[in-house]
Design a protein around this motif. Structure first.
Motif, PDB file in Angstrom:
ATOM      1  N   VAL A  69      42.580  54.877  39.401  1.00 34.28           N
ATOM      2  CA  VAL A  69      41.235  55.385  39.127  1.00 34.28           C
ATOM      3  C   VAL A  69      41.355  56.377  37.976  1.00 34.28           C
ATOM      4  O   VAL A  69      41.798  57.517  38.168  1.00 34.28           O
ATOM      5  CB  VAL A  69      40.632  56.054  40.373  1.00 34.28           C
ATOM      6  N   ALA A 125      35.699  55.522  43.303  1.00 32.31           N
ATOM      7  CA  ALA A 125      36.519  54.415  43.791  1.00 32.31           C
ATOM      8  C   ALA A 125      36.078  53.951  45.175  1.00 32.31           C
ATOM      9  O   ALA A 125      36.100  52.742  45.463  1.00 32.31           O
ATOM     10  CB  ALA A 125      37.983  54.834  43.824  1.00 32.31           C
ATOM     11  N   LEU A 171      44.408  53.614  46.403  1.00 32.21           N
ATOM     12  CA  LEU A 171      43.722  54.263  45.278  1.00 32.21           C
ATOM     13  C   LEU A 171      44.579  55.406  44.754  1.00 32.21           C
ATOM     14  O   LEU A 171      44.961  56.297  45.519  1.00 32.21           O
ATOM     15  CB  LEU A 171      42.367  54.799  45.728  1.00 32.21           C
TER      16      LEU A 171
END
Length: 217
Positions: A52, A85, A3
Protein backbone atom coordinates in the motif's frame (compact mmCIF):
# COMPACT_ATOMS: atom_id res chain seq x y z
CA UNK A 1 -4.58 -10.70 2.01
CA UNK A 2 -1.35 -9.40 3.53
CA UNK A 3 -1.14 -5.60 3.56
CA UNK A 4 2.21 -3.82 3.86
CA UNK A 5 1.84 -0.03 4.16
CA UNK A 6 4.85 1.96 2.99
CA UNK A 7 5.09 5.72 3.35
CA UNK A 8 7.55 7.90 1.45
CA UNK A 9 10.96 6.27 2.00
CA UNK A 10 12.76 9.47 1.00
CA UNK A 11 11.67 11.03 4.30
CA UNK A 12 11.50 7.90 6.44
CA UNK A 13 12.33 7.44 10.11
CA UNK A 14 12.40 11.07 11.24
CA UNK A 15 12.80 10.01 14.87
CA UNK A 16 16.30 8.81 13.99
CA UNK A 17 17.32 12.23 12.67
CA UNK A 18 19.46 12.96 15.72
CA UNK A 19 21.90 10.22 14.77
CA UNK A 20 21.38 9.48 11.06
CA UNK A 21 21.13 11.83 8.09
CA UNK A 22 18.28 11.38 5.62
CA UNK A 23 20.22 9.29 3.07
CA UNK A 24 21.14 6.84 5.84
CA UNK A 25 17.56 6.76 7.13
CA UNK A 26 16.27 6.07 3.63
CA UNK A 27 18.83 3.30 3.15
CA UNK A 28 17.77 1.82 6.49
CA UNK A 29 14.07 1.94 5.57
CA UNK A 30 14.74 0.31 2.20
CA UNK A 31 16.80 -2.46 3.81
CA UNK A 32 14.08 -3.18 6.37
CA UNK A 33 11.38 -3.29 3.71
CA UNK A 34 13.47 -5.67 1.61
CA UNK A 35 13.94 -7.99 4.59
CA UNK A 36 10.19 -8.03 5.22
CA UNK A 37 9.29 -8.63 1.57
CA UNK A 38 11.86 -11.40 1.21
CA UNK A 39 10.37 -13.19 4.21
CA UNK A 40 6.88 -12.81 2.76
CA UNK A 41 7.92 -14.11 -0.65
CA UNK A 42 9.60 -17.11 0.98
CA UNK A 43 6.51 -18.05 2.98
CA UNK A 44 5.01 -21.06 1.24
CA UNK A 45 1.25 -21.06 1.01
CA UNK A 46 0.97 -17.43 2.06
CA UNK A 47 -2.03 -15.26 1.19
CA UNK A 48 -1.70 -12.68 -1.58
CA UNK A 49 0.47 -9.66 -0.72
CA UNK A 50 -0.37 -6.04 -1.50
CA UNK A 51 1.97 -3.09 -0.96
CA UNK A 52 0.00 0.00 0.00
CA UNK A 53 2.09 2.87 -1.26
CA UNK A 54 2.91 5.59 -3.76
CA UNK A 55 6.66 5.52 -3.04
CA UNK A 56 8.72 4.91 -6.21
CA UNK A 57 11.17 2.53 -4.53
CA UNK A 58 8.37 0.53 -2.92
CA UNK A 59 6.54 0.36 -6.25
CA UNK A 60 9.67 -1.01 -7.88
CA UNK A 61 10.02 -3.64 -5.15
CA UNK A 62 6.37 -4.64 -5.51
CA UNK A 63 7.01 -5.24 -9.22
CA UNK A 64 10.22 -7.14 -8.43
CA UNK A 65 8.45 -9.46 -5.98
CA UNK A 66 5.29 -9.73 -8.12
CA UNK A 67 3.12 -8.27 -5.35
CA UNK A 68 -0.04 -6.27 -5.95
CA UNK A 69 -0.01 -2.51 -5.40
CA UNK A 70 -2.86 -0.65 -3.72
CA UNK A 71 -2.19 3.02 -4.50
CA UNK A 72 -1.91 5.38 -1.54
CA UNK A 73 -1.82 8.73 -3.28
CA UNK A 74 -2.52 10.63 -0.06
CA UNK A 75 0.66 9.36 1.65
CA UNK A 76 -0.55 10.77 4.97
CA UNK A 77 -0.03 7.97 7.48
CA UNK A 78 0.06 4.23 8.00
CA UNK A 79 -3.44 4.46 9.45
CA UNK A 80 -4.76 6.22 6.36
CA UNK A 81 -3.02 3.72 4.07
CA UNK A 82 -4.62 0.76 5.83
CA UNK A 83 -8.05 2.40 5.71
CA UNK A 84 -7.65 2.72 1.93
CA UNK A 85 -6.44 -0.87 1.64
CA UNK A 86 -9.23 -2.22 3.85
CA UNK A 87 -11.87 -0.56 1.69
CA UNK A 88 -10.17 -2.06 -1.37
CA UNK A 89 -10.24 -5.53 0.21
CA UNK A 90 -13.89 -5.24 1.18
CA UNK A 91 -14.87 -4.11 -2.31
CA UNK A 92 -12.98 -7.06 -3.83
CA UNK A 93 -14.45 -9.70 -1.53
CA UNK A 94 -11.29 -10.35 0.46
CA UNK A 95 -12.24 -12.31 3.56
CA UNK A 96 -9.36 -11.46 5.89
CA UNK A 97 -6.42 -9.08 6.16
CA UNK A 98 -3.04 -9.33 7.84
CA UNK A 99 -1.35 -5.97 8.30
CA UNK A 100 2.46 -6.18 8.47
CA UNK A 101 4.64 -3.06 8.79
CA UNK A 102 7.72 -2.62 6.66
CA UNK A 103 10.11 -1.95 9.56
CA UNK A 104 10.27 -5.35 11.29
CA UNK A 105 13.34 -6.86 9.58
CA UNK A 106 13.60 -9.90 11.90
CA UNK A 107 10.18 -11.22 10.87
CA UNK A 108 10.18 -14.99 10.23
CA UNK A 109 7.79 -17.08 8.15
CA UNK A 110 7.11 -19.38 11.10
CA UNK A 111 5.77 -16.37 13.00
CA UNK A 112 3.34 -15.63 10.19
CA UNK A 113 2.24 -19.25 10.28
CA UNK A 114 1.65 -18.89 14.03
CA UNK A 115 -0.67 -15.96 13.39
CA UNK A 116 -2.70 -17.91 10.85
CA UNK A 117 -2.81 -20.97 13.12
CA UNK A 118 -4.08 -18.85 16.01
CA UNK A 119 -6.70 -17.05 13.93
CA UNK A 120 -10.34 -17.70 14.89
CA UNK A 121 -13.04 -18.31 12.23
CA UNK A 122 -14.12 -14.71 12.85
CA UNK A 123 -12.24 -12.23 14.99
CA UNK A 124 -8.69 -10.97 15.24
CA UNK A 125 -5.08 -11.70 16.15
CA UNK A 126 -2.84 -8.96 17.54
CA UNK A 127 0.95 -9.07 17.88
CA UNK A 128 2.32 -6.34 20.17
CA UNK A 129 5.61 -4.54 19.72
CA UNK A 130 8.39 -5.43 22.13
CA UNK A 131 7.58 -2.43 24.34
CA UNK A 132 3.96 -3.56 24.64
CA UNK A 133 2.73 -0.20 23.38
CA UNK A 134 2.66 -0.54 19.63
CA UNK A 135 0.99 -3.11 17.35
CA UNK A 136 3.23 -4.88 14.85
CA UNK A 137 0.73 -7.23 13.22
CA UNK A 138 -3.06 -7.27 12.95
CA UNK A 139 -5.11 -10.09 11.46
CA UNK A 140 -8.83 -9.43 10.97
CA UNK A 141 -11.73 -11.47 9.64
CA UNK A 142 -13.88 -9.96 8.23
CA UNK A 143 -11.32 -7.68 6.63
CA UNK A 144 -12.85 -4.51 8.11
CA UNK A 145 -13.82 -5.98 11.48
CA UNK A 146 -12.52 -2.86 13.26
CA UNK A 147 -10.42 0.12 12.16
CA UNK A 148 -6.63 -0.02 12.46
CA UNK A 149 -5.23 3.06 14.17
CA UNK A 150 -1.45 3.02 14.32
CA UNK A 151 0.84 5.06 16.57
CA UNK A 152 3.14 4.86 19.57
CA UNK A 153 0.41 3.55 21.86
CA UNK A 154 -1.81 1.64 19.49
CA UNK A 155 -1.93 -1.77 21.13
CA UNK A 156 -4.43 -1.13 23.92
CA UNK A 157 -6.81 0.79 21.61
CA UNK A 158 -6.59 -2.01 19.05
CA UNK A 159 -7.29 -4.61 21.72
CA UNK A 160 -10.25 -2.62 23.03
CA UNK A 161 -11.64 -2.16 19.50
CA UNK A 162 -11.22 -5.86 18.76
CA UNK A 163 -12.92 -6.92 21.97
CA UNK A 164 -15.77 -4.46 21.37
CA UNK A 165 -16.72 -6.41 18.24
CA UNK A 166 -17.76 -9.36 20.41
CA UNK A 167 -15.53 -11.64 18.33
CA UNK A 168 -12.52 -13.53 19.71
CA UNK A 169 -9.30 -11.50 19.98
CA UNK A 170 -6.11 -13.56 20.25
CA UNK A 171 -2.90 -11.88 21.46
CA UNK A 172 0.40 -13.60 20.74
CA UNK A 173 3.99 -12.47 21.28
CA UNK A 174 6.43 -13.16 18.45
CA UNK A 175 10.04 -12.00 18.91
CA UNK A 176 10.92 -11.17 15.30
CA UNK A 177 7.71 -9.31 14.56
CA UNK A 178 7.92 -7.53 17.93
CA UNK A 179 11.18 -5.73 17.13
CA UNK A 180 10.53 -2.64 15.02
CA UNK A 181 12.89 0.27 14.51
CA UNK A 182 11.50 3.60 15.62
CA UNK A 183 13.98 5.01 18.14
CA UNK A 184 17.78 5.19 18.27
CA UNK A 185 18.09 2.47 20.92
CA UNK A 186 16.24 0.06 18.61
CA UNK A 187 19.25 0.15 16.29
CA UNK A 188 21.55 -1.24 18.96
CA UNK A 189 19.00 -3.89 19.92
CA UNK A 190 18.68 -4.96 16.29
CA UNK A 191 22.45 -5.03 15.76
CA UNK A 192 22.93 -7.21 18.84
CA UNK A 193 20.13 -9.64 17.98
CA UNK A 194 21.01 -12.99 16.41
CA UNK A 195 20.77 -13.05 12.64
CA UNK A 196 22.32 -11.75 9.44
CA UNK A 197 19.52 -9.85 7.78
CA UNK A 198 20.29 -7.13 5.28
CA UNK A 199 19.30 -4.53 7.88
CA UNK A 200 21.52 -6.01 10.56
CA UNK A 201 24.51 -6.09 8.24
CA UNK A 202 23.88 -2.44 7.36
CA UNK A 203 23.65 -1.09 10.89
CA UNK A 204 26.59 -3.18 12.08
CA UNK A 205 28.70 -1.18 9.63
CA UNK A 206 27.78 1.99 11.50
CA UNK A 207 29.70 2.99 14.60
CA UNK A 208 26.72 2.72 16.92
CA UNK A 209 28.81 2.82 20.08
CA UNK A 210 29.81 6.38 19.22
CA UNK A 211 26.26 7.59 18.58
CA UNK A 212 23.94 9.20 21.16
CA UNK A 213 21.45 6.36 21.07
CA UNK A 214 19.44 7.77 23.97
CA UNK A 215 18.56 10.82 21.90
CA UNK A 216 14.93 11.42 21.03
CA UNK A 217 13.67 8.44 23.09
Amino acid sequence: MILVPVKNLASAKQRLAAILDQPARTELAQAMLLDVLETLTGWRGRPDVSIVTSDPSALQLAHQFHFTVIPDTNNRSETDAIEIATRYCESHGVGSTLVIPGDIPLIQSWELEEIIAAAPPEGSVLVPASDGRGTNAIWRRPAGLFPARFGNDSFKPHQAAAQATGKPCVVISLPGIALDVDNPSDLRTLAAAPGETRTQRLIRQWQLADLPLAANE
